[in-house]
Design an enzyme around this catalytic site. Structure first.
Site, PDB file in Angstrom:
ATOM      1  N   GLY A  21      26.897  46.027  34.682  1.00 52.35           N
ATOM      2  CA  GLY A  21      28.257  45.500  34.278  1.00 52.35           C
ATOM      3  C   GLY A  21      29.027  44.860  35.400  1.00 52.35           C
TER       4      GLY A  21
ATOM      5  N   HIS B 161      43.936  40.482  35.172  1.00 58.23           N
ATOM      6  CA  HIS B 161      43.584  41.573  35.314  1.00 58.23           C
ATOM      7  C   HIS B 161      44.416  42.395  36.382  1.00 58.23           C
ATOM      8  CE1 HIS B 161      39.703  40.108  34.030  1.00 58.23           C
ATOM      9  NE2 HIS B 161      39.371  41.445  33.637  1.00 58.23           N
TER      10      HIS B 161
ATOM     11  N   LYS C  71      41.596  44.519  41.327  1.00 58.74           N
ATOM     12  CA  LYS C  71      40.298  43.817  40.814  1.00 58.74           C
ATOM     13  C   LYS C  71      40.044  42.844  42.005  1.00 58.74           C
ATOM     14  CE  LYS C  71      37.718  41.106  37.434  1.00 58.74           C
ATOM     15  NZ  LYS C  71      36.554  42.192  37.599  1.00 58.74           N
TER      16      LYS C  71
END
Length: 268
Positions: free
Chosen positions: A97, A155, A159
């Site tokens: 991921g 986000h 991030k």
């Protein structure tokens, strides 16, 4: 299925460890952290606050991989490439991921998939992957002469890559719908005098701040009307559940590189 969580002390690592305990057929058998991590030697369950699991966090992945069926990986591009090679040696499932991978990283992961069963996606949530199918269909139906496509994402402040892997996943879906290459038709930055918008371009806008887990909207803007397709992540466990679902699906599949669309039966 015996699963190893790499990056076990991070936000997603801890979420994965907690979520594994609630999913039938999945069991935590290993937890990996980088050398020098303060979590080394500690019990993975105690680190996540769910009690002792009898799984100590280590920085030596290969012996752990050799005794497992699969690896869950939300780390960094360099680490994921390394783990893909180790998963190939161990002939196990590797669910990735991690976002921000370069073309070179992706090529190395593809090479590892000759011996490992790899599921890689910019977003592991079931909702986002369904959204990508809808975006592809909308982009195909609403052509570039009539509708412009812009992708907006936000986000949390921590991030480190932009646009997000999910935004790029949705951009790729839109590009497939238009039968174009995203790399040749995306606009990542607008600043100063840019001139009029180029027909057929796919634009990206990135926001960062606060604790936002992940908001994504694909805007198809026509003359006098707009279609907006959106997804809002409210809990990191959606990514963990999707990753574990992917691992369970991949267990027993032949080596190769798969996506969440394969897992969900949505790959056309």
């Amino acid at each position: 299925m015996g699963l190893v969580v790499v990056g076990a002390g991070g936000r997603m690592g801890q979420t994965l460890i907690r979520t594994i305990q609630s999913i039938e057929g999945a069991k935590l058998v290993g937890a990996i952290e980088r050398s020098g991590s303060p979590f080394l030697g500690k019990d993975a369950g105690e680190v996540t606050g769910i009690g002792t699991l009898g799984v100590a966090i280590t920085d030596d992945p290969l012996p752990v991989f050799a005794k497992a069926h699969g690896v869950l990986d939300f780390t960094s591009p360099a680490a994921s490439v390394e783990f893909a090679g180790l998963a190939a040696q161990a002939r196990i499932v590797h669910v990735i991921g991690t976002t921000g991978c370069s073309a070179e990283d992706d090529e190395k992961i593809r090479a590892a998939a000759r011996h490992a069963t790899i599921v890689k996606s910019g977003n592991m949530s079931l909702g986002v992957n369904l959204l990508s199918v809808l975006v592809q269909k909308a982009a195909e139906a609403l052509g570039p002469e009539d509708f412009d496509i812009e992708i907006l994402e936000m986000h949390h402040r921590h991030k480190v890559d932009a646009p997000s892997g999910t935004a790029l996943l949705l951009g790729e879906a839109a590009a497939r719908g238009r039968d174009i290459a995203l790399a040749d038709n995306s606009v990542r930055v607008r600043d100063g005098y840019t001139g009029p918008r180029e027909t057929g371009a796919i634009g990206f806008a990135t926001l960062r701040g606060g604790s936002v887990i992940g908001d994504h909207s694909v805007i198809l803007a026509g003359t006098g009307e707009r279609v907006v397709l959106s997804h809002h992540a409210e809990d990191r466990s959606i990514f963990a559940r999707g990753a574990i679902k992917a691992a369970l699906w991949a267990h027993g599949k032949k080596p190769g590189l798969y996506s969440m669309l394969d897992v969900l039966g949505l790959n056309t």
